[in-house]
Design a protein around this motif. Structure first.
Motif, mmCIF file in Angstrom:
data_model
loop_
_atom_site.group_PDB
_atom_site.id
_atom_site.type_symbol
_atom_site.label_atom_id
_atom_site.label_comp_id
_atom_site.label_asym_id
_atom_site.label_seq_id
_atom_site.Cartn_x
_atom_site.Cartn_y
_atom_site.Cartn_z
ATOM 1 N N UNK A 52 -15.529 11.931 -14.191
ATOM 2 C CA UNK A 52 -15.155 13.320 -13.952
ATOM 3 C C UNK A 52 -15.834 14.243 -14.971
ATOM 4 N N UNK A 53 -15.929 13.795 -16.221
ATOM 5 C CA UNK A 53 -16.616 14.601 -17.236
ATOM 6 C C UNK A 53 -18.092 14.773 -16.886
ATOM 7 N N UNK A 54 -18.720 13.699 -16.459
ATOM 8 C CA UNK A 54 -20.126 13.781 -16.072
ATOM 9 C C UNK A 54 -20.315 14.735 -14.893
ATOM 10 N N UNK A 55 -19.421 14.649 -13.919
ATOM 11 C CA UNK A 55 -19.517 15.561 -12.768
ATOM 12 C C UNK A 55 -19.373 17.004 -13.225
ATOM 13 N N UNK A 56 -18.413 17.260 -14.088
ATOM 14 C CA UNK A 56 -18.175 18.616 -14.583
ATOM 15 C C UNK A 56 -19.380 19.147 -15.350
ATOM 16 N N UNK A 57 -20.103 18.228 -16.022
ATOM 17 C CA UNK A 57 -21.248 18.609 -16.867
ATOM 18 C C UNK A 57 -22.584 18.494 -16.125
ATOM 19 N N UNK A 58 -22.523 18.331 -14.812
ATOM 20 C CA UNK A 58 -23.753 18.237 -14.040
ATOM 21 C C UNK A 58 -24.563 16.997 -14.339
ATOM 22 N N UNK A 59 -23.902 15.924 -14.787
ATOM 23 C CA UNK A 59 -24.584 14.679 -15.102
ATOM 24 C C UNK A 59 -25.088 14.590 -16.524
ATOM 25 N N UNK A 60 -25.005 15.674 -17.287
ATOM 26 C CA UNK A 60 -25.522 15.686 -18.656
ATOM 27 C C UNK A 60 -24.472 15.150 -19.631
ATOM 28 N N UNK A 71 -29.804 6.811 -40.407
ATOM 29 C CA UNK A 71 -30.203 8.123 -39.897
ATOM 30 C C UNK A 71 -29.682 8.302 -38.474
ATOM 31 N N UNK A 72 -29.133 9.485 -38.194
ATOM 32 C CA UNK A 72 -28.495 9.753 -36.908
ATOM 33 C C UNK A 72 -29.220 10.903 -36.197
ATOM 34 N N UNK A 73 -29.377 10.727 -34.889
ATOM 35 C CA UNK A 73 -30.023 11.756 -34.067
ATOM 36 C C UNK A 73 -29.138 12.046 -32.864
ATOM 37 N N UNK A 74 -29.066 13.307 -32.457
ATOM 38 C CA UNK A 74 -28.264 13.707 -31.309
ATOM 39 C C UNK A 74 -29.177 14.342 -30.256
ATOM 40 N N UNK A 75 -28.945 13.959 -28.993
ATOM 41 C CA UNK A 75 -29.771 14.497 -27.921
ATOM 42 C C UNK A 75 -28.936 14.630 -26.649
ATOM 43 N N UNK A 76 -29.194 15.701 -25.929
ATOM 44 C CA UNK A 76 -28.536 15.912 -24.638
ATOM 45 C C UNK A 76 -29.409 15.285 -23.558
ATOM 46 N N UNK A 77 -28.870 14.319 -22.836
ATOM 47 C CA UNK A 77 -29.610 13.601 -21.806
ATOM 48 C C UNK A 77 -29.314 14.249 -20.457
ATOM 49 N N UNK A 78 -30.370 14.609 -19.726
ATOM 50 C CA UNK A 78 -30.193 15.410 -18.515
ATOM 51 C C UNK A 78 -30.850 14.804 -17.278
ATOM 52 N N UNK A 79 -31.136 13.510 -17.308
ATOM 53 C CA UNK A 79 -31.868 12.908 -16.188
ATOM 54 C C UNK A 79 -31.005 12.620 -14.965
ATOM 55 N N UNK A 80 -29.670 12.568 -15.145
ATOM 56 C CA UNK A 80 -28.779 12.318 -13.998
ATOM 57 C C UNK A 80 -28.450 13.661 -13.352
ATOM 58 N N UNK A 81 -28.944 13.867 -12.145
ATOM 59 C CA UNK A 81 -28.754 15.187 -11.528
ATOM 60 C C UNK A 81 -27.515 15.239 -10.636
ATOM 61 N N UNK A 82 -26.985 14.082 -10.232
ATOM 62 C CA UNK A 82 -25.799 14.097 -9.375
ATOM 63 C C UNK A 82 -24.944 12.864 -9.635
ATOM 64 N N UNK A 83 -23.638 13.075 -9.765
ATOM 65 C CA UNK A 83 -22.677 11.997 -9.981
ATOM 66 C C UNK A 83 -21.701 11.999 -8.806
ATOM 67 N N UNK A 84 -21.559 10.844 -8.171
ATOM 68 C CA UNK A 84 -20.665 10.737 -7.021
ATOM 69 C C UNK A 84 -19.293 10.247 -7.479
ATOM 70 N N UNK A 85 -18.229 10.938 -7.099
ATOM 71 C CA UNK A 85 -16.887 10.456 -7.450
ATOM 72 C C UNK A 85 -16.594 9.161 -6.702
ATOM 73 N N UNK A 86 -15.763 8.317 -7.294
ATOM 74 C CA UNK A 86 -15.421 7.076 -6.604
ATOM 75 C C UNK A 86 -14.539 7.363 -5.390
ATOM 76 N N UNK A 87 -14.846 6.684 -4.310
ATOM 77 C CA UNK A 87 -13.983 6.646 -3.135
ATOM 78 C C UNK A 87 -14.178 5.275 -2.492
#
Length: 464
Positions: A52-60, A71-87
């Motif tokens: 549900x969080x992924x769907x709300x965030x557009x897959x990001x 050393x720590x690095x943070x990145x926003x991953x945006x390759x998932x363009x659509x998330x289907x809810x379970x049914x």
């Protein structure tokens, strides 16, 4: 007008996929290559909050990457363009799979989730699998990988949507070949000759090897991401800096230019796969079982314990590397890199996660080394420590003395209990064909396992 991107539809948007395949496609998109996008969802109703969080965030989502030096690095991953809810009908995923622009259907499944026995045959005694056969006979999808793929490929065939690649992204040995065999056996069980012919003609199943340590996300990851980036992301996760993907270049309908971002496209994945399974996966299990017996919670704690590290090092050096040689990889360097990765305290990978599914991991990760060493008339003293650790671990499970719930999709609890309750648990474990295949009951295996069990008992007593 720009052409819509081709789609890689992934089944199972768990942590590993989002820290691995999605990251590679994100990196490719960052170069300006927007020819492919990811879509995906789950076959079962698990991780509903994350989905549900992924769907709300557009897959990001946010990814925290931790290097061995901290050393720590943070990145926003945006390759998932659509998330289907379970049914339960899987209607969204089936519709996506049937689209002509979908050219790859990929999936991440545990070893036990393929329901394959030692002879690479489907075990239809599993209730989930037999239920999916019944559902597929009534043209309904199911929750196993075979039930889901059958429904998707039937619809794709019905619409004439063209060829598609079926791509494993998991630890099953020879994963493309074996999952394809399982799928065809499932279809044969249905008696659907038309679908079988279509699958054989219109799909390929490349073998692939994947590697990146990705612990189960905790709320601490979410809090670190929030503190570092100001983004409150319920789907945040973390992974180690190391990442690897090796794929046989056999695609039915094109693929992303993954080689531009470090994916190794090869003719045969076998030597890479064997090195990873024997020197990483088996060693990982060794450390998890031993660490649990020693009272540790995390993999890095066990790896930094000199006795446990030596067990893992001896297994790799004495028994695994000799049967893997010659290899295109520097196996000694690979062994050392693996142990250094496991010692990374920032990863905080739990023994509970890594220790699971021993009844799949012994036949998949450990028994091949036993079999090959015995065939060469060589000692199995070092590799025998791994099943001996698992036996001691299993005995704690039987006594209710593990510090966490043990999950093992391939384990029959009554069989495991019988081993632990036997007058001679060593012989009972060594006699299980489900673990050892043709080597079950071999006197050399029993003797080595008995000696290893005595060493494990001494190891446990040291910690008391």
């Amino acid at each position: 007008m720009n052409q819509a991107p081709f789609v890689m539809l992934h089944l199972g948007l768990g942590s590993f996929h989002r820290a691995h395949q999605a990251v590679y496609l994100h990196a490719l998109q960052q170069t300006g290559d927007l020819g492919w996008a990811l879509e995906g969802g789950h076959l079962r109703d698990d991780m509903p909050d994350v989905i549900e969080a992924l769907r709300h965030q557009g897959g990001a989502y946010m990814l925290e990457t931790v290097a061995p030096d901290g050393q720590v690095r943070y990145e926003r991953i945006t390759s998932i363009r659509r998330v289907y809810p379970f049914e339960p009908s899987l209607s969204g995923l089936i519709e996506a799979a049937a689209q002509p622009n979908t050219r790859i259907i990929s999936f991440t499944v545990t070893e036990a989730g393929y329901y394959l026995d030692a002879r690479n045959e489907l075990d239809f005694s599993f209730p989930d699998l037999s239920a999916d056969v019944a559902a597929a006979q009534q043209q309904r999808p199911g929750g196993t990988i075979y039930g889901a793929l059958t429904a998707m490929l039937r619809e794709r065939m019905r619409r004439g949507s063209g060829p598609v690649t079926l791509l494993n992204c998991d630890n099953l040995r020879h994963n493309g070949d074996r999952s394809r065999s399982g799928l065809l056996q499932f279809i044969d069980r249905l008696g659907d000759a038309a679908l079988r012919a279509w699958v054989e003609t219109h799909t390929t199943s490349p073998n692939a090897m994947v590697d990146r340590i990705t612990p189960r996300p905790t709320d601490a990851v979410r809090q670190r991401v929030l503190a570092a980036t100001g983004v409150d992301d319920p789907a945040a996760l973390m992974g180690e800096q190391f990442i690897q993907w090796v794929i046989e270049d056999r695609f039915a309908a094109g693929r992303p230019a993954w080689e531009a971002v470090g994916v190794e496209m090869v003719d045969s994945v076998a030597p890479y796969e064997e090195a990873k399974i024997r020197l990483l996966n088996a060693t990982h299990s060794c450390i998890a079982w031993a660490g649990t017996l020693r009272g540790y919670d995390y993999i890095h704690e066990g790896t930094r314990d000199a006795a446990i590290r030596q067990m893992a090092f001896a297994y790799a050096t004495d028994d695994a590397i000799p049967v893997l040689s010659p290899s295109p990889l520097d196996l000694a360097n690979y062994r050392d890199t693996v142990l250094d990765r496991f010692a990374n305290a920032a990863i905080r990978d739990t023994n509970q996660r890594v220790a699971m599914d021993g009844f799949s991991k012994i036949p998949g990760f450990i028994a091949p080394t036993v079999r090959e060493r015995l065939a060469r008339g060589e000692s199995i003293d070092s590799v025998a420590m791994l099943p001996a650790l698992f036996l001691a671990f299993l005995q704690r499970w039987r006594r209710g003395a593990l510090p966490y719930d043990y999950q093992d999709q391939a384990m029959d609890p009554s069989v495991a209990a019988a081993v632990c309750d036997a007058d001679d648990p060593v012989s009972a474990l060594a006699a299980l064909p489900v673990l050892w295949g043709a080597q079950a009951g071999d006197a050399r295996l029993v003797a080595a396992l008995r000696q290893a069990s005595a060493r494990v008992a001494a190891f446990i007593n040291q910690a008391s």
